[in-house]
Design an enzyme around this catalytic site. Structure first.
Site: not given
Ligand code: IMP
Length: 434
Positions: A13, A16, A40-42, A224, A239, A301, A414-415
């Site tokens: 997060d 990226k 989750g890339h926004t 990640q 992860t 999530t 910056t945004g």
């Molecule tokens: P998993 O990848 O679902 O197995 O989660 C393992 C850990 O990685 C947990 O703490 C998740 O919150 C974190 N995690 C997995 N994907 C992301 C991501 O894209 N951004 C931030 N944290 C992530």
């Protein structure tokens, strides 16, 4: 040769998605190398918001090629939900997306297994995204995984699926959760999806290496972050894939000798979702203020992100693991209203300073961050697109991060919009991308 890896410096997060999208115009191909739809890339383009999970952010640039490498785990249902949403928003996906025949396929049973292990009494809950990512990688390492190439071979797939699921069913029965899945219906559903995937599948290692040999450029998009890397992160709160720079080679089949640089991405502060150690977490009103100003809620999530201060020793660690040439600092504007901004410059246990990053959660939890406090700039930086236009104290803050972490800051965001980005003239960042 200009093939660059871009990845997160902390726990994901870092922003990226926007950076990859901005830089994609300078590359021919954007390739993901690990993870799955846990990412989750926004990306915001004008009024439109896109959350990309499996598909590389580069897909939003017309004419670019996007690759899902062999290092990923793919849930075909999630893949087509994403493809359909993008195509209905006018983004052409199927003509420019290539999927590795060696990537692993994620099934609902993986989610079921994860739900079971996360919720089990006596087991430490990792706080995963509940997408089944870990159990799918377990099957890969256990050499019973089903790959995209297997899915496309209908007869072989049936036999392999039935045998793997028989084993899973036995486990599910033993645990009293067997009734939750209809294995035969899922097999039919995946067989149908195989036909939709088929036109996009190829040997992506060959595709990438041939493209590089022909002079094309590749950006490797990490998901990640380094501290969630299975080997180098805060294990077991990680992860299940190789999120750090080394993963780009194993996860695509492009050799290290073809990589020209590595760029790290970090926010001007730090966040983490899920459980696990976080030395500079701000558990006070300032953490809450960062969360509010930065809108720090998970893209996948919706969970509130834990917020804290920039951690220079952690950055030194991830810079060493990845060999960062340059750093992108995102969301600088979130700190615009703070009177003082803390930066961790070292760790201490009692009166002993800690060198490097300890391997265990207990050792990390025992460390106390040593902070230096910098004056805030209390001026709006939102949307500024030139370094000279930044307030002097914001420049001092950036210089302090560079000095304490030992990596240049070559780019500042910056945004959320593409044009709200500063590229510093004369930086290694600029040279790497020109
Ligand atoms: P998993 O990848 O679902 O197995 O989660 C393992 C850990 O990685 C947990 O703490 C998740 O919150 C974190 N995690 C997995 N994907 C992301 C991501 O894209 N951004 C931030 N944290 C992530």
């Amino acid at each position: 040769m200009r093939n660059v890896i871009i990845l997160g410096s902390q726990w994901g997060d870092e922003g990226k998605g926007k950076i990859v999208d901005v830089l994609a115009e300078r590359f021919d191909i954007v390739a993901r190398y690990q993870g799955g739809h846990n990412a989750g890339h926004t990306v915001f383009i004008g009024e439109k918001k896109f959350v990309l999970k499996l598909i590389p952010s580069g897909i939003l640039r017309p004419g670019k090629t996007a690759v899902i490498g062999n290092g990923l785990v793919i849930d075909p249902v999630a893949l087509f939900t994403e493809i359909d949403a993008l195509e209905s928003a006018g983004v052409k996906v199927t003509d420019s997306l290539f999927i590795s025949n060696r990537a692993h396929v994620l099934f609902p049973v993986h989610r079921m297994m994860e739900g079971m292990s996360e919720g089990r009494p006596g087991r430490v809950s990792i706080g995963t995204t509940s997408r089944g990512i870990g159990p799918c990688y377990e099957d890969k390492a256990g050499r019973r995984g089903i790959r995209v190439a297997d899915l496309l071979d209908r007869e072989a797939f049936r036999a392999q699926y039935d045998s793997v699921m028989e084993e899973k069913a036995a486990i599910a029965k033993a645990l009293g959760i067997y009734d939750e899945l209809d294995f035969a219906r899922i097999r039919d559903q995946y067989e149908a999806l195989a036909e939709r995937i088929r036109p996009m599948v190829c040997d992506t290692a060959l595709l990438l290496n041939q493209a590089i040999a022909a002079g094309k450029t590749v950006m490797f998009e990490g998901a990640q972050g380094t501290m969630l890397d299975l080997d180098h992160g805060t294990y077991p709160f990680v992860t299940s894939s190789s999120a750090s720079a080394g993963g780009a080679c194993t996860g695509t089949g492009v050799p290290p000798t073809r990589i020209s640089g590595v760029i790290g991405v970090s926010k001007a502060y730090i966040t983490r979702v899920g459980g696990g150690p976080f030395p500079t977490e701000a558990l006070d009103g300032e953490g809450e203020a960062i969360r509010k100003r930065g809108n720090e809620f998970g893209a996948v999530t919706g969970r509130p992100r834990r917020c804290g201060w920039f951690d220079a020793p952690l950055m030194r660690y991830t810079a060493a693991i990845n060999g960062f040439d340059s750093l992108v600092v995102t969301k600088l504007d979130v700190l615009d209203e703070f009177d003082h901004i803390r930066v961790c410059v070292g760790y201490r246990v009692g009166d002993r300073s800690v060198v490097g990053m300890p391997p265990t959660v207990a050792e990390i939890a025992a460390m106390e961050p040593v902070y230096e406090c910098l004056p805030g700039w209390r001026t709006q930086t939102f949307g500024i697109d030139s370094y000279d236009a930044l307030p002097a104290k914001a420049k001092d803050y950036i210089a302090f991060l560079e000095q304490k972490s030992g990596v240049e800051v070559g780019c500042i965001s910056t945004g959320p919009e593409r044009n709200q980005t500063i590229v510093r003239a004369g930086s290694r960042f600029e040279r790497l991308l020109s």
